[in-house]
Structure formats: C-alpha cells, structure tokens
Scaffold this motif. Structure first.
Motif, short mmCIF file in Angstrom:
data_model
loop_
_atom_site.label_atom_id
_atom_site.label_comp_id
_atom_site.label_asym_id
_atom_site.label_seq_id
_atom_site.Cartn_x
_atom_site.Cartn_y
_atom_site.Cartn_z
N HIS A 40 -6.81 64.57 -7.03
CA HIS A 40 -7.18 63.59 -8.05
C HIS A 40 -5.99 62.67 -8.37
CE1 HIS A 40 -10.49 66.44 -8.84
NE2 HIS A 40 -11.09 65.47 -9.48
N ASP A 41 -4.82 63.28 -8.58
CA ASP A 41 -3.63 62.50 -8.93
C ASP A 41 -3.24 61.55 -7.81
OD1 ASP A 41 -2.65 63.06 -11.59
OD2 ASP A 41 -2.28 65.12 -10.94
N ALA A 42 -3.32 62.02 -6.56
CA ALA A 42 -2.93 61.16 -5.44
C ALA A 42 -3.88 59.98 -5.29
CB ALA A 42 -2.91 62.00 -4.15
N TRP A 43 -5.19 60.24 -5.43
CA TRP A 43 -6.17 59.14 -5.33
C TRP A 43 -5.98 58.17 -6.49
CZ3 TRP A 43 -10.09 56.65 -7.78
CH2 TRP A 43 -10.99 55.92 -6.98
N TRP A 44 -5.74 58.70 -7.67
CA TRP A 44 -5.52 57.87 -8.85
C TRP A 44 -4.32 56.96 -8.65
CZ3 TRP A 44 -3.99 60.19 -14.28
CH2 TRP A 44 -4.02 59.18 -15.24
N ALA A 45 -3.20 57.51 -8.16
CA ALA A 45 -2.00 56.72 -7.94
C ALA A 45 -2.26 55.61 -6.92
CB ALA A 45 -0.86 57.63 -7.47
N GLY A 54 -14.57 64.79 -1.16
CA GLY A 54 -14.81 63.36 -1.08
C GLY A 54 -13.58 62.55 -1.43
N LEU A 55 -12.83 62.99 -2.44
CA LEU A 55 -11.58 62.31 -2.81
C LEU A 55 -10.58 62.36 -1.67
CD1 LEU A 55 -11.08 63.46 -6.52
CD2 LEU A 55 -11.10 61.08 -5.73
N ALA A 56 -10.46 63.53 -1.04
CA ALA A 56 -9.49 63.68 0.05
C ALA A 56 -9.85 62.79 1.23
CB ALA A 56 -9.43 65.15 0.48
N ALA A 57 -11.13 62.77 1.59
CA ALA A 57 -11.56 61.94 2.72
C ALA A 57 -11.39 60.46 2.42
CB ALA A 57 -13.02 62.25 3.07
N ALA A 58 -11.76 60.06 1.20
CA ALA A 58 -11.61 58.66 0.82
C ALA A 58 -10.15 58.24 0.78
CB ALA A 58 -12.28 58.42 -0.53
N LEU A 59 -9.29 59.13 0.33
CA LEU A 59 -7.86 58.83 0.27
C LEU A 59 -7.29 58.62 1.68
CD1 LEU A 59 -5.28 58.54 -1.42
CD2 LEU A 59 -4.99 61.02 -1.25
N CYS A 60 -7.70 59.48 2.61
CA CYS A 60 -7.24 59.34 3.99
C CYS A 60 -7.71 58.03 4.61
CB CYS A 60 -7.72 60.53 4.83
SG CYS A 60 -6.91 62.09 4.42
N ALA A 61 -8.89 57.59 4.22
CA ALA A 61 -9.44 56.35 4.77
C ALA A 61 -8.98 55.11 4.01
CB ALA A 61 -10.96 56.41 4.77
N ALA A 117 -17.16 54.91 -2.54
CA ALA A 117 -16.66 55.54 -1.31
C ALA A 117 -16.49 57.03 -1.50
CB ALA A 117 -15.34 54.90 -0.91
N VAL A 118 -15.98 57.44 -2.66
CA VAL A 118 -15.82 58.87 -2.93
C VAL A 118 -17.18 59.57 -2.98
CG1 VAL A 118 -15.00 60.58 -4.61
CG2 VAL A 118 -13.65 58.53 -4.14
N ALA A 119 -18.15 58.91 -3.61
CA ALA A 119 -19.50 59.50 -3.68
C ALA A 119 -20.08 59.68 -2.29
CB ALA A 119 -20.41 58.61 -4.53
N LEU A 120 -19.88 58.69 -1.42
CA LEU A 120 -20.40 58.79 -0.05
C LEU A 120 -19.76 59.94 0.70
CD1 LEU A 120 -22.05 57.65 2.31
CD2 LEU A 120 -20.14 56.11 2.80
N GLU A 121 -18.45 60.08 0.60
CA GLU A 121 -17.76 61.16 1.31
C GLU A 121 -18.13 62.52 0.71
OE1 GLU A 121 -16.18 60.85 4.00
OE2 GLU A 121 -16.14 58.67 4.06
#
Length: 219
Positions: free
Chosen positions: A92-97, A130-137, A144-148
């Motif tokens: 969560h923190d990484a995606w937020w940043a 979903g957050l992890a996949a979206a962050l990598c992409a 995008a997070v909802a889709l992943e």
C-alpha cells in the motif's frame, strides 16, 4: 457520537462510519468485542479494549471524509492502527508513494483512498495482489488496481468437477433434421427408377424433322 466519528464506551473510544456523525447509535459490549448499531443495522464491530483511555479506530470508517480531505490521511491514528494490524501493508505504501509522485500528493492520496474503498467489495489478499501487479506495471489508478485484483481472484477459482464440465467435442449433442428423421422411419422403396428413354426418342425424331404423325407415310 462526536464530530470525530467516535463513541465513548467505559472510558475508551471506538470509531463508527463518518456518515453517522451527529446520530445516536447503540453500542452492545460483549466479553471480547463491541458491536455498534444504527437502529437495527450493524454499522461497526471492534475488538474490545481492556485497558482504559484507549482508542480503536478503523481506517475504513473515515474513507468518505478522506476523499474530501486527503491531507488528513498521513499521520492519522486510524492509518497507524491499520499498519499495525497488517491491513495497510508496505505494498500500500509503495503504491501510494508512486501515485503521489505521478499525480501530486493530493491526487495521489485520493487515488489511494479510492483503492481502499475497493476493500468493501474485494478480499484483502486480492486487493494487495492487485496493488502489487499494478505497481509493477506502473498503473497508478484505482481502476487498474481493481482490474488486477479481479484477475487475482479469478486465478484462484477452482476448476469445476468433471460432472459440471462441458462435454468434449465428440460427446456434444448433434442437431438432427426432422425431415431426415422422418424419412429414416419410412419402409424401403423397391420400385424401379423411372426411365426417360421414350422422351429421348421423341427428341431425336424432332431434331431430324420427322413428326410422330408422319411415321409410315410416303410422299
């Protein structure tokens, strides 16, 4: 309920959804938990606090307010408790940043709040995936997070048992013509095939200039 969306029960404070600020709610205290009702509807459930003067705050209860005031999220007590409980992870923190870097602090935090609202309809594990996949992409939107997250949920669905699987192509039912089915039930036709030899002779006579009425006549 006070303006901070909290109720006091035996010197301790517990959060309730911000939509209920100013309303009277009913709290039922059990040995290990506290349940809050708005009329007959359950609106909050907390683990009971044992010590005095403590607070139990759920980040989910404040999300609607944070959409309007995203600047209140960093350093919020509810956020720190969510981190301590493992509900707000390093992902969560990484995606937020990354979202704040891409969109600015205010819009990036609003995007995070929109992601957190997804947890009301998705499991925590799928949302983190979903957050992890979206962050990598590099996909830094809630959509995008909802889709992943949906992809992660679908990947975990077990295959149906053999009895519920569709039949193999060789086993699938075929369409039968009603006309062919009726003809198959008729008895065999033993009559000889019709002959057109007589008509062939007639055609040959006409082509040679001889009419049927002139047969045997002389000029």
């Amino acid at each position: 309920m006070d303006r901070h969306s909290q109720i006091s029960v035996r010197t301790n404070r517990y959060s309730v959804p911000v939509r209920l600020i100013g309303r009277r709610v009913r709290a039922v205290l059990h040995a290990s938990e506290l349940i809050v009702y708005d009329g007959r509807e359950e609106v909050a459930r907390h683990e009971r606090l044992k010590a005095k003067g403590q607070a139990r705050l759920l980040l989910d209860h404040y999300l609607e307010a944070l959409v309007r005031k995203p600047g209140a999220l960093p350093g919020a007590t509810a956020l720190e408790q969510a981190r301590a409980a493992g509900r707000f992870t390093p992902i969560h923190d990484a995606w937020w940043a990354a979202a704040c870097k891409a969109h600015g602090d205010s819009e990036g935090t609003k995007a995070l709040v929109a992601v957190l609202l997804l947890s009301r309809h998705m499991t925590h594990e799928h949302l983190v995936a979903g957050l992890a996949a979206a962050l990598c992409a590099g996909a830094l939107t809630a959509d995008a997070v909802a889709l992943e997250a949906r992809k992660a949920a679908e990947a975990e669905q077990p295959e149906p048992p053999p009895s519920q699987q569709p039949p193999a192509p060789s086993q699938q039912a075929t369409v039968t013509s009603l006309t062919a089915r009726r003809l198959a039930q008729l008895p065999p036709d033993t009559r000889p095939l019709p002959s057109v030899a007589v008509y062939d002779q007639l055609l040959r006579r006409r082509s040679s200039g001889q009419s049927p009425s002139s047969k045997g006549e002389t000029r």
